[in-house]
Enzyme design. Sequence first.
Site, PDB file in Angstrom:
ATOM      1  N   VAL A   1       0.801  -1.222   0.000  1.00 11.11           N
ATOM      2  CA  VAL A   1       0.000   0.000   0.000  1.00 11.11           C
ATOM      3  C   VAL A   1       0.835   1.274   0.000  1.00 11.11           C
ATOM      4  CG1 VAL A   1      -1.991  -1.093   1.045  1.00 11.11           C
ATOM      5  CG2 VAL A   1      -0.283  -0.035   2.520  1.00 11.11           C
TER       6      VAL A   1
ATOM      7  N   ASN B   1      -5.041   0.955   7.851  1.00  9.28           N
ATOM      8  CA  ASN B   1      -4.593   0.296   9.075  1.00  9.28           C
ATOM      9  C   ASN B   1      -3.126  -0.122   9.038  1.00  9.28           C
ATOM     10  OD1 ASN B   1      -5.158  -1.166  11.677  1.00  9.28           O
ATOM     11  ND2 ASN B   1      -4.585  -2.915  10.404  1.00  9.28           N
TER      12      ASN B   1
ATOM     13  N   SER C   1      -2.067   6.690  16.370  1.00  8.35           N
ATOM     14  CA  SER C   1      -1.554   6.099  17.603  1.00  8.35           C
ATOM     15  C   SER C   1      -1.427   7.190  18.649  1.00  8.35           C
ATOM     16  CB  SER C   1      -0.181   5.460  17.368  1.00  8.35           C
ATOM     17  OG  SER C   1       0.440   5.112  18.596  1.00  8.35           O
TER      18      SER C   1
ATOM     19  N   TYR D   1       8.218   6.765  13.937  1.00  3.70           N
ATOM     20  CA  TYR D   1       6.850   6.281  14.086  1.00  3.70           C
ATOM     21  C   TYR D   1       5.968   7.363  14.712  1.00  3.70           C
ATOM     22  CZ  TYR D   1       2.988   3.328  15.805  1.00  3.70           C
ATOM     23  OH  TYR D   1       1.761   2.777  16.078  1.00  3.70           O
TER      24      TYR D   1
ATOM     25  N   LYS E   1       2.831   9.178  12.825  1.00  6.39           N
ATOM     26  CA  LYS E   1       1.474   9.070  13.357  1.00  6.39           C
ATOM     27  C   LYS E   1       0.899  10.450  13.703  1.00  6.39           C
ATOM     28  CE  LYS E   1       0.794   4.630  13.094  1.00  6.39           C
ATOM     29  NZ  LYS E   1      -0.227   4.068  12.175  1.00  6.39           N
TER      30      LYS E   1
END
Length: 273
Positions: free
Chosen positions: A79, A105, A157, A171, A175
């Site tokens: 993706v 997701n 998150s 990360y 997010k």
Amino acid sequence: METLAKYPDLHNKTALIMGIGQSKIPGSETWGNGAAIARVLAHSGAKVFGCDLSLPAAEFTASRIRADGGVCDVIQADVTSVSDVKKVVDAVLEKYGRIDILVNNVGATATGDPASMDEETWERQIRINLKSVYTACHVVLPVMEKQGSGVVINNASIAGMRYIGKPQVAYSSAKAAVIHFTRVTAVMYAGKGVRLNSIAPGLMYTPLVESMKTSQPEAYRKIMEQPIPMGRMGDAFDVATATAFLASDAAKYITGQNLVIDGGFTSSAVSKL
């Protein structure tokens, strides 16, 4: 079987889930976030179509949903690739003619601070956690605009909201960007019949965490000792039911928001990670 939320208006809606797969853990009944989202949407009568980088992981999810009487088709795709996403969207449109719900997701974390994290890891983290949201929206939003309706839910998150005690700078940055991407895009599409919201899960007991019990016992112990005000970790179905709510007409006047699912963790003291 646990009691699942059910939204009648989702019946016969077409839901596309990016990152639907999960690995099978022998003897375990634990569900991953994407798989649980697919199950809850299918339980409400949605026709689920999902993709994953690992086709066996996607097929495992599909088999569990079909065993419950749900409808679920899967395909392999990366993706972070626009061409792969177009392939997936074309397959959904060929079968169902529309996409009512898009769930982004896909995600993965890597440890490191700005000084220690190498450039390749940084770029891979941004690609997996942020670019994947862009590529799916890039291809699907025109479809929803043409339909005059659609709902997008992006999985962010709590790490994108505050430092939770773990050095995962790429990360966390990605997010945080997902939350803001959702907010600004929601405003752009509010007048086109398309809603976008994000969810921010906290500490969830997923197959990844469960696998750490034997592979990374010390990390597992730290996770299990986190001071969550509700006294327990959540699970994938806490994420899934929140997603189904945002996808349903029960949330028809909600757009551009970030729904936190963390048992009060981000409102409490710092973590012990």
